[in-house]
Design an enzyme around this catalytic site. Sequence first.
Site, PDB file in Angstrom:
ATOM      1  N   LYS A 137     -26.470 -14.779  -8.806  1.00  0.00           N
ATOM      2  CA  LYS A 137     -27.330 -13.594  -8.805  1.00  0.00           C
ATOM      3  C   LYS A 137     -26.960 -12.757  -7.586  1.00  0.00           C
ATOM      4  O   LYS A 137     -27.321 -13.083  -6.462  1.00  0.00           O
ATOM      5  CB  LYS A 137     -28.804 -13.991  -8.767  1.00  0.00           C
ATOM      6  N   CYS A 144     -65.012  -4.180  -0.666  1.00  0.00           N
ATOM      7  CA  CYS A 144     -65.840  -3.045  -0.258  1.00  0.00           C
ATOM      8  C   CYS A 144     -66.690  -2.616  -1.447  1.00  0.00           C
ATOM      9  O   CYS A 144     -66.184  -2.491  -2.570  1.00  0.00           O
ATOM     10  CB  CYS A 144     -64.941  -1.895   0.197  1.00  0.00           C
ATOM     11  N   ASP A 196       0.817  -1.216   0.000  1.00  0.00           N
ATOM     12  CA  ASP A 196       0.000   0.000   0.000  1.00  0.00           C
ATOM     13  C   ASP A 196       0.850   1.265   0.000  1.00  0.00           C
ATOM     14  O   ASP A 196       0.519   2.254  -0.669  1.00  0.00           O
ATOM     15  CB  ASP A 196      -0.931   0.010   1.216  1.00  0.00           C
ATOM     16  N   CYS A 241     -64.672   2.953   5.146  1.00  0.00           N
ATOM     17  CA  CYS A 241     -65.840   3.807   4.875  1.00  0.00           C
ATOM     18  C   CYS A 241     -67.139   3.271   5.450  1.00  0.00           C
ATOM     19  O   CYS A 241     -68.158   3.966   5.423  1.00  0.00           O
ATOM     20  CB  CYS A 241     -65.999   4.020   3.371  1.00  0.00           C
TER      21      CYS A 241
END
Length: 674
Positions: free
Chosen positions: A118, A429, A35, A414
């Site tokens: 994947k 509904c 490094d 409702c």
Amino acid sequence: MAASDAVLDKLESLKNQINYHNKLYYVLDAPELPDAEYDKLFQELQAIEQQFPELVTEDSPTQRVGAAPLDSFASIEHKRPMLSLDNVFNVEELFAFDKRIRDRINADASLEYSCEPKFDGIAASLLYENGRLKTAATRGDGTVGEDITQNMRTIGSVPLKLEGNNIPAVLEVRGEVYMPKAGFLRINEEALAKNEKTFVNPRNAAAGSLRQLNPQITAKRPLVFCAYNVGVVEGGELPATHYETLTQLFEWGFLVSEERRIAKGIEECEAYYHYLEAKRESLAYDIDGIVFKVNAFDLQERLGFVSRAPRWAIAHKFPAQEALTVLHDVEFQVGRTGAITPVAKLQPIFVGGVTVSNATLHNKDEIERLGIRVGDTVIVRRAGDVIPQIVSIVESKRPQDAREIKFPTACPVCGSDVESVEGEAAIRCTGGLVCEAQRKESIKHFASRQAMDIDGLGDKIVDQLVDNKLVNDVADLYTLDIPTLAGLERLGAKSAANLVAAIEASKQTSLDKILYALGIREVGRATARNLANHFCTLNKVMDATQEQLIEVTDVGPVVAHYVVDFFAQANNREVIEKLIAAGVNWPDIEKVDGVKPLEGTTYVLTGSLESLSRDEAKDKLQALGAKVSGSVSAKTTCVVAGPGAGSKLAKAEKLGLAILDEVGLLALLEEHGV
């Protein structure tokens, strides 16, 4: 002071050395330089560029980091849609996929597949022009993604300049951005040490890191880009197979999966699946399945696509992870078409990489099948590693006070009556647009990108509009003004003005989009397009009988019933009249003697267009009956070539095919009224 030849030579030498060691480190995982020595090379390059700033190029290794933070992400339209893959979850489905495509192309059992893991990350697209990175984008909705160019430049495994020979003039490379397991653990440890919020899993960490407005934050995150496919290619040729193309990408400087394999026949695919499933935990990164692709590109072209995915590829997902938790309660949600769905409220449990507190119970039949009660200990699974669901109960752990789940006899939103339709498991509904939940969901659907595409009209704004009784149906959106919108929570004058402009822009649409936007039950985008192309006007669709509707491609008795029922309701016709009165316009589709004017022809689009996008051009040509292909052959009728057209144009000229420029295309479309 101009740089001397010696300085220029040194600059190029340093760039080449650093790029070489970057490839060893990020792509080959075989660094040969300590490094400290690498840092010396990098600092030496920085020093030259600081002294001679005119020598700094976009592909310099020093330019991976340092761009200024953004205010927001711009949008990028994909030159070719980024489609998703269909999934299979067991061997039987995998073998059925193989049989289906072999039957389609009359192939024997040794059909060759390219196999690869994947990755569980974020899909991204990189566009190179003349070998240099030009733009990068997320998948988005498949058509338009977010511009993440500056962030992708910070990822070491993304080459800023391609190396090698035979690089196409335009090359789109697609792949996955992911965070390795070790990097994920490291950044979470660092976050804990600073009392900061940690990421739930590597995928979320990758997504959050990639969508930083400040590229310098992204640069500090251990992200990796692994190439798995190509999109647009112009001014160059690729090998004849997918596997060879991945090898070519590697030679140009991209990281590709070391686990990729060739399988001859579906049995070898199955063996590869079990091999990688067993190896899954030891991999340095998360995967959630295997992708199998027909290897030969000419066979891929013959197989083609369905509406959202290629026929020639499949994702075989790993078995979902499961966990035990307790069902605390059940709530009932009302959807756009009135379906009332039971939602399990769970004791939060960590499963499949996320914390799950809700799960679908689907319907009454499913609850009875499970024999589930509130208070039960349940097994939760993330089906396909995405959607949490309850798969069974542990009856031996049932408490004495466990209670039965009772379905509502009235809408929980409702109060309207609910009904059970023969042959359906769901209850619904009956309130229609009287029901706030249905109103909200219908407006959200109407404004969605695939429908009217009203940018900025999010779910929370719709909720406020309905709650404050500012909007009663979708047509009311076109009555909104800036002062009204500016009064909503978290929506200032500027955002309100932008939203009003977006609503105004949505008035110009197409017949298939308005049919889809109306939210007719079971009418998706493909069915809406078929209805539009068959009847050509909205009035004809509205007045069609069930017998006439069944003649439309992919429309059966059930869909035909829903279409007739929708237009039989006076309130729906009133909404359409209000839309027309507000200036919403969709031109009729011209059809001569029942035959589309371009039926039987094949067009190819290449290069860029200025007055419309390639997707828009494709839609308009298809509306006239033309087939739009991605490749040129002797069967091609005409090639539409814009600036930047490459090998496709050259091939068309060689074959003596008809060629149109953008002016010619527009004249053709205008001639036929689209």
